[in-house]
Design a protein around this motif. Structure first.
Motif, short mmCIF file in Angstrom:
data_model
loop_
_atom_site.label_atom_id
_atom_site.label_comp_id
_atom_site.label_asym_id
_atom_site.label_seq_id
_atom_site.Cartn_x
_atom_site.Cartn_y
_atom_site.Cartn_z
N VAL A 207 -13.33 10.09 -16.27
CA VAL A 207 -13.65 9.41 -17.52
C VAL A 207 -12.39 9.32 -18.37
O VAL A 207 -11.41 10.02 -18.13
N PRO A 208 -12.39 8.45 -19.41
CA PRO A 208 -11.28 8.43 -20.36
C PRO A 208 -11.10 9.81 -21.00
O PRO A 208 -12.08 10.52 -21.23
N PRO A 209 -9.87 10.19 -21.30
CA PRO A 209 -9.62 11.55 -21.81
C PRO A 209 -10.44 11.91 -23.04
O PRO A 209 -10.88 13.06 -23.19
N TYR A 210 -10.68 10.95 -23.94
CA TYR A 210 -11.39 11.28 -25.17
C TYR A 210 -12.87 11.59 -24.93
O TYR A 210 -13.54 12.15 -25.81
N LEU A 211 -13.39 11.25 -23.74
CA LEU A 211 -14.80 11.51 -23.45
C LEU A 211 -15.03 12.86 -22.78
O LEU A 211 -16.18 13.30 -22.68
N VAL A 212 -13.98 13.50 -22.31
CA VAL A 212 -14.17 14.77 -21.59
C VAL A 212 -14.89 15.81 -22.44
O VAL A 212 -15.81 16.48 -21.96
N PRO A 213 -14.54 16.00 -23.72
CA PRO A 213 -15.25 17.02 -24.51
C PRO A 213 -16.73 16.74 -24.68
O PRO A 213 -17.51 17.65 -24.99
N ARG A 214 -17.16 15.48 -24.52
CA ARG A 214 -18.57 15.15 -24.69
C ARG A 214 -19.42 15.58 -23.49
O ARG A 214 -20.64 15.64 -23.60
N PHE A 215 -18.78 15.86 -22.37
CA PHE A 215 -19.52 16.38 -21.21
C PHE A 215 -19.63 17.89 -21.36
O PHE A 215 -18.97 18.67 -20.68
N THR A 216 -20.48 18.29 -22.27
CA THR A 216 -20.68 19.70 -22.54
C THR A 216 -21.46 20.35 -21.39
O THR A 216 -21.91 19.68 -20.45
#
Length: 208
Positions: free
Chosen positions: A105-114
């Motif tokens: 995924v785009p780097p900014y979306l990684v934290p949203r995959f909790t």
């Protein structure tokens, strides 16, 4: 009386499941013929490539998982899966007993995959993958690698220079706001005889 020739028995070969055939015996009139038999060799590398999932299959698993997540009420997870750019498989352990799926995924979306989001996606993804003959042991998210060329050093230096200049300008603006505001308050002058100034003068006279 001519001497009898000791002929060698015919040799039968079975190659790739075909019916056996006999090699001709060597005689003085017909010397031994050269026979070349193609033999297929299977290596571990070719077998691993044969079992490796193709990209279209992984994308199909991703799409079907996203739709199932939406139907089950996990709208947030379905929206995140819609932004997945690719799916990669890596060995789950050193023996390769199973494979783990990495959602790119785009780097900014990684934290949203909790942990909660991943825990909701994993069983559905494993179920769909199993329907396509894939054994998945885990699901994680990872940032997509940047697309760079041979001039990556120059591009990176330009980005770093722009970032430094932007930060410097922000600090300069932050330092310049407070003094001007304070100066505006200190230089406030009221005409003599105004009601506010008269009250201040009377208060000062009474204190004296």
């Amino acid at each position: 009386m001519p001497k009898s020739l000791n002929t060698q028995p015919a040799v039968e070969l079975v190659v790739e499941g075909k019916a056996p055939f006999a090699l001709p015996s060597a005689t003085p009139e017909s010397p031994a013929a050269e026979v070349r038999v193609p033999v297929a060799v299977t290596t571990s590398e070719s077998s691993s490539e044969a079992t490796k999932a193709s990209t279209p299959t992984l994308h199909l698993v991703l799409a079907q998982t996203a739709f199932l997540m939406h139907e089950q009420g996990h709208s947030q997870a379905a929206a995140l899966l819609a932004d997945v750019e690719d799916v990669e498989l890596v060995p789950g352990n050193r023996f390769g007993d199973w494979q783990d799926a990495i959602l790119i995924v785009p780097p900014y979306l990684v934290p949203r995959f909790t942990e909660d989001v991943t825990a909701a996606i994993q069983p559905v993804f494993e179920h769909v993958a199993g329907r396509h003959g894939l054994e998945i042991g885990g699901v994680t998210a990872a940032p997509a690698l940047p697309d760079i060329g041979d001039d990556w050093r120059q591009i990176l230096q330009e980005k770093l220079a722009k970032g430094a200049a932007s930060n410097q300008a922000s600090r300069s603006r932050a330092k310049g706001v407070t003094p001007r505001a304070q100066q505006g308050r200190l230089c406030l002058r009221l005409p003599r005889g105004s009601p506010r100034l008269r009250g201040v003068e009377e208060g000062a006279g009474g204190a004296a």
